[in-house]
Design a protein around this motif. Structure first.
Motif, PDB file in Angstrom:
ATOM      1  N   GLU A 118     -42.916 -30.095   1.416  1.00  0.00           N
ATOM      2  CA  GLU A 118     -41.909 -30.617   2.338  1.00  0.00           C
ATOM      3  C   GLU A 118     -41.816 -32.135   2.312  1.00  0.00           C
ATOM      4  OE1 GLU A 118     -40.556 -30.057   7.001  1.00  0.00           O
ATOM      5  OE2 GLU A 118     -42.352 -29.068   6.228  1.00  0.00           O
ATOM      6  N   LEU A 119     -42.946 -32.831   2.231  1.00  0.00           N
ATOM      7  CA  LEU A 119     -42.938 -34.291   2.325  1.00  0.00           C
ATOM      8  C   LEU A 119     -42.549 -34.957   1.003  1.00  0.00           C
ATOM      9  CD1 LEU A 119     -46.128 -34.908   4.497  1.00  0.00           C
ATOM     10  CD2 LEU A 119     -43.737 -34.822   5.226  1.00  0.00           C
ATOM     11  N   SER A 120     -43.087 -34.439  -0.093  1.00  0.00           N
ATOM     12  CA  SER A 120     -42.836 -35.087  -1.381  1.00  0.00           C
ATOM     13  C   SER A 120     -41.668 -34.488  -2.142  1.00  0.00           C
ATOM     14  CB  SER A 120     -44.089 -35.004  -2.260  1.00  0.00           C
ATOM     15  OG  SER A 120     -44.408 -33.638  -2.558  1.00  0.00           O
ATOM     16  N   GLY A 121     -41.230 -33.292  -1.779  1.00  0.00           N
ATOM     17  CA  GLY A 121     -40.135 -32.638  -2.483  1.00  0.00           C
ATOM     18  C   GLY A 121     -40.512 -32.103  -3.848  1.00  0.00           C
ATOM     19  N   LYS A 122     -41.788 -32.144  -4.209  1.00  0.00           N
ATOM     20  CA  LYS A 122     -42.220 -31.662  -5.516  1.00  0.00           C
ATOM     21  C   LYS A 122     -42.233 -30.131  -5.522  1.00  0.00           C
ATOM     22  CE  LYS A 122     -44.967 -35.703  -6.772  1.00  0.00           C
ATOM     23  NZ  LYS A 122     -44.021 -36.087  -7.842  1.00  0.00           N
ATOM     24  N   GLY A 123     -41.569 -29.562  -6.525  1.00  0.00           N
ATOM     25  CA  GLY A 123     -41.487 -28.116  -6.634  1.00  0.00           C
ATOM     26  C   GLY A 123     -41.977 -27.640  -7.985  1.00  0.00           C
ATOM     27  N   LYS A 124     -42.451 -26.405  -8.033  1.00  0.00           N
ATOM     28  CA  LYS A 124     -42.924 -25.838  -9.287  1.00  0.00           C
ATOM     29  C   LYS A 124     -42.777 -24.329  -9.250  1.00  0.00           C
ATOM     30  CE  LYS A 124     -47.772 -25.515  -7.804  1.00  0.00           C
ATOM     31  NZ  LYS A 124     -49.182 -25.851  -8.153  1.00  0.00           N
ATOM     32  N   VAL A 125     -42.696 -23.747 -10.451  1.00  0.00           N
ATOM     33  CA  VAL A 125     -42.622 -22.308 -10.594  1.00  0.00           C
ATOM     34  C   VAL A 125     -43.199 -21.945 -11.954  1.00  0.00           C
ATOM     35  CG1 VAL A 125     -40.263 -22.380 -11.534  1.00  0.00           C
ATOM     36  CG2 VAL A 125     -41.123 -20.275 -10.512  1.00  0.00           C
ATOM     37  N   ASP A 126     -43.928 -20.828 -12.027  1.00  0.00           N
ATOM     38  CA  ASP A 126     -44.521 -20.350 -13.269  1.00  0.00           C
ATOM     39  C   ASP A 126     -43.814 -19.077 -13.714  1.00  0.00           C
ATOM     40  OD1 ASP A 126     -46.231 -22.446 -13.004  1.00  0.00           O
ATOM     41  OD2 ASP A 126     -47.943 -21.242 -12.322  1.00  0.00           O
ATOM     42  N   LEU A 127     -43.653 -18.944 -15.025  1.00  0.00           N
ATOM     43  CA  LEU A 127     -42.967 -17.776 -15.587  1.00  0.00           C
ATOM     44  C   LEU A 127     -43.749 -17.289 -16.788  1.00  0.00           C
ATOM     45  CD1 LEU A 127     -40.367 -16.020 -15.405  1.00  0.00           C
ATOM     46  CD2 LEU A 127     -39.349 -17.562 -17.088  1.00  0.00           C
ATOM     47  N   SER A 128     -44.084 -15.994 -16.797  1.00  0.00           N
ATOM     48  CA  SER A 128     -44.813 -15.390 -17.914  1.00  0.00           C
ATOM     49  C   SER A 128     -44.204 -14.030 -18.231  1.00  0.00           C
ATOM     50  CB  SER A 128     -46.297 -15.243 -17.574  1.00  0.00           C
ATOM     51  OG  SER A 128     -46.473 -14.368 -16.470  1.00  0.00           O
ATOM     52  N   HIS A 129     -44.722 -13.367 -19.248  1.00  0.00           N
ATOM     53  CA  HIS A 129     -44.182 -12.066 -19.662  1.00  0.00           C
ATOM     54  C   HIS A 129     -44.304 -11.026 -18.549  1.00  0.00           C
ATOM     55  CE1 HIS A 129     -43.851 -12.293 -24.309  1.00  0.00           C
ATOM     56  NE2 HIS A 129     -43.547 -13.458 -23.758  1.00  0.00           N
ATOM     57  N   LYS A 130     -45.400 -11.099 -17.792  1.00  0.00           N
ATOM     58  CA  LYS A 130     -45.612 -10.082 -16.758  1.00  0.00           C
ATOM     59  C   LYS A 130     -44.631 -10.224 -15.603  1.00  0.00           C
ATOM     60  CE  LYS A 130     -49.137 -12.706 -14.231  1.00  0.00           C
ATOM     61  NZ  LYS A 130     -50.535 -12.683 -13.727  1.00  0.00           N
ATOM     62  N   ASP A 131     -43.994 -11.390 -15.487  1.00  0.00           N
ATOM     63  CA  ASP A 131     -43.021 -11.595 -14.413  1.00  0.00           C
ATOM     64  C   ASP A 131     -41.641 -11.056 -14.768  1.00  0.00           C
ATOM     65  OD1 ASP A 131     -44.913 -13.036 -12.864  1.00  0.00           O
ATOM     66  OD2 ASP A 131     -44.522 -14.812 -14.085  1.00  0.00           O
ATOM     67  N   LEU A 132     -41.367 -10.891 -16.040  1.00  0.00           N
ATOM     68  CA  LEU A 132     -40.033 -10.484 -16.476  1.00  0.00           C
ATOM     69  C   LEU A 132     -39.941  -8.969 -16.602  1.00  0.00           C
ATOM     70  CD1 LEU A 132     -39.467 -13.150 -19.273  1.00  0.00           C
ATOM     71  CD2 LEU A 132     -38.391 -13.086 -17.015  1.00  0.00           C
ATOM     72  N   PRO A 133     -38.879  -8.357 -16.086  1.00  0.00           N
ATOM     73  CA  PRO A 133     -38.683  -6.919 -16.280  1.00  0.00           C
ATOM     74  C   PRO A 133     -38.355  -6.603 -17.737  1.00  0.00           C
ATOM     75  CG  PRO A 133     -36.805  -7.886 -15.164  1.00  0.00           C
ATOM     76  CD  PRO A 133     -37.822  -8.959 -15.263  1.00  0.00           C
ATOM     77  N   ALA A 134     -38.435  -5.319 -18.088  1.00  0.00           N
ATOM     78  CA  ALA A 134     -38.287  -4.909 -19.483  1.00  0.00           C
ATOM     79  C   ALA A 134     -36.932  -5.274 -20.048  1.00  0.00           C
ATOM     80  CB  ALA A 134     -38.528  -3.396 -19.607  1.00  0.00           C
ATOM     81  N   PHE A 135     -35.858  -5.137 -19.262  1.00  0.00           N
ATOM     82  CA  PHE A 135     -34.518  -5.397 -19.804  1.00  0.00           C
ATOM     83  C   PHE A 135     -34.268  -6.877 -20.049  1.00  0.00           C
ATOM     84  CE2 PHE A 135     -33.106  -6.815 -15.694  1.00  0.00           C
ATOM     85  CZ  PHE A 135     -33.678  -5.944 -14.783  1.00  0.00           C
ATOM     86  N   LEU A 136     -35.103  -7.780 -19.508  1.00  0.00           N
ATOM     87  CA  LEU A 136     -35.018  -9.202 -19.827  1.00  0.00           C
ATOM     88  C   LEU A 136     -36.021  -9.598 -20.908  1.00  0.00           C
ATOM     89  CD1 LEU A 136     -34.521 -10.921 -16.344  1.00  0.00           C
ATOM     90  CD2 LEU A 136     -32.820 -10.498 -18.108  1.00  0.00           C
ATOM     91  N   LEU A 137     -37.190  -8.983 -20.868  1.00  0.00           N
ATOM     92  CA  LEU A 137     -38.237  -9.354 -21.814  1.00  0.00           C
ATOM     93  C   LEU A 137     -37.883  -8.968 -23.240  1.00  0.00           C
ATOM     94  CD1 LEU A 137     -40.970 -10.718 -21.832  1.00  0.00           C
ATOM     95  CD2 LEU A 137     -42.046  -8.504 -21.428  1.00  0.00           C
ATOM     96  N   THR A 138     -37.064  -7.936 -23.404  1.00  0.00           N
ATOM     97  CA  THR A 138     -36.667  -7.510 -24.745  1.00  0.00           C
ATOM     98  C   THR A 138     -35.421  -8.225 -25.252  1.00  0.00           C
ATOM     99  OG1 THR A 138     -35.452  -5.669 -23.740  1.00  0.00           O
ATOM    100  CG2 THR A 138     -37.685  -5.219 -24.506  1.00  0.00           C
ATOM    101  N   ALA A 139     -34.834  -9.108 -24.446  1.00  0.00           N
ATOM    102  CA  ALA A 139     -33.638  -9.839 -24.872  1.00  0.00           C
ATOM    103  C   ALA A 139     -34.025 -10.922 -25.876  1.00  0.00           C
ATOM    104  CB  ALA A 139     -32.938 -10.462 -23.673  1.00  0.00           C
TER     105      ALA A 139
END
Length: 292
Positions: free
Chosen positions: A100-121
């Motif tokens: 909230e104070l610094s506005g710094k944001g982050k997000v992690d993305l890996s194979h286990k987060d993606l469903p099959a119909f996106l991971l095979t694209a």
């Protein structure tokens, strides 16, 4: 129209007279593995990542940035990474963790987060969606593309899972067959001839009861004035409640449903119980005196 499009339109309508907009700076995407940093990519709202980012099964894509509302750091109500397959427009959302104070944001993305119909694209587009309440306009910024890399065995298993999820059809979203509800027909009354037979049987029984009441059962109407004098309310009310109950049964047979019948019984039942107990108490007093 996809859900994130509705999101953007909603915030765009709120920001018609906006003087600023949600944006970001100091943004980078890092592909990391257990051995440490692999590749790092810088990007900005006006300069997306040119080359495609390769993401292996054991790698993690780490996106970090500083979110700003116009020229000041801020924390929007909604901030997430939009992953979309360009051809089919199938998409998934991954929320950013924002301080909230610094506005710094982050997000992690890996194979286990993606469903099959996106991971095979073969390729997926990455976009940042930022927006909040207030006058600042929301923003949807494309930041680059990612290419999930799979070994042949894993890809074959995911293709099977994909076909299972979408039912083996080429079209993922389609109209289902119309559902027709067939309700059970209303219960019918028995034939009139049967009703008349039972009605005549009941009337014959009542007539026979009145016939044998006086000579055999000892009926005596001479006590009627005395009974009415001792209980002027209970006897007429009890008799009227009995007739009302019969009328309720008749209405149930001809017009009323079960709920109407139960409501009528609930209203007349206590009256019959209260007046009947008082009327029968008066009769018992006369019986104890030997009067019939």
């Amino acid at each position: 129209m996809s859900s994130w499009t509705f999101f953007v339109l909603a915030f765009s309508s709120l920001a018609a007279a906006a003087s600023g907009a949600w944006t970001f700076e100091d943004a980078q995407a890092v592909v990391a593995a257990k051995g440490g940093k692999v590749d790092a990519y810088k990007f900005s709202p006006t300069k997306p990542i040119k080359e495609a980012i390769s993401l292996g099964p054991k790698e993690i894509l780490k996106v970090s940035l500083t979110i700003k509302e116009d020229s000041k750091v801020g924390r929007p109500h909604q901030a997430f990474l939009l992953v979309q397959e360009p051809e089919s427009k199938v998409e998934a959302f991954f929320p950013l963790t924002v301080k909230e104070l610094s506005g710094k944001g982050k997000v992690d993305l890996s194979h286990k987060d993606l469903p099959a119909f996106l991971l095979t694209a073969p390729s997926l587009s990455l976009s940042l969606v930022l927006g909040s309440f207030g006058e600042s306009a929301a923003s949807v910024v494309t930041i680059g593309n990612v290419e999930p890399s799979l070994d042949p065995t894993a890809k074959a298993l995911l293709e099977k899972q994909k076909q299972k999820d979408i039912g083996g059809e080429t079209v993922i979203y389609k109209a289902k067959d119309e559902i027709r509800h067939i309700f059970r027909a209303d219960p019918q009354s028995p034939p009139k001839i049967i009703t008349l037979v039972f009605l005549l049987s009941v009337l014959a029984g009542l007539g026979g009861l009145f016939v044998v009441w006086f000579p055999i059962l000892g009926g005596n109407l001479s006590h009627l004035p005395r009974a009415l004098k001792a209980a002027p309310v209970s006897h007429p009310l009890f008799f009227a409640s009995l007739l009302s109950l019969e009328a309720i049964f008749f209405m149930y047979y001809t017009q009323w449903n079960l709920f109407q019948t139960l409501a009528g019984m609930a209203a007349i039942g206590p009256v019959a119980l209260f007046s009947g107990s008082r009327a029968l108490r008066e009769v018992r007093v006369r019986r104890e005196k030997g009067e019939r």
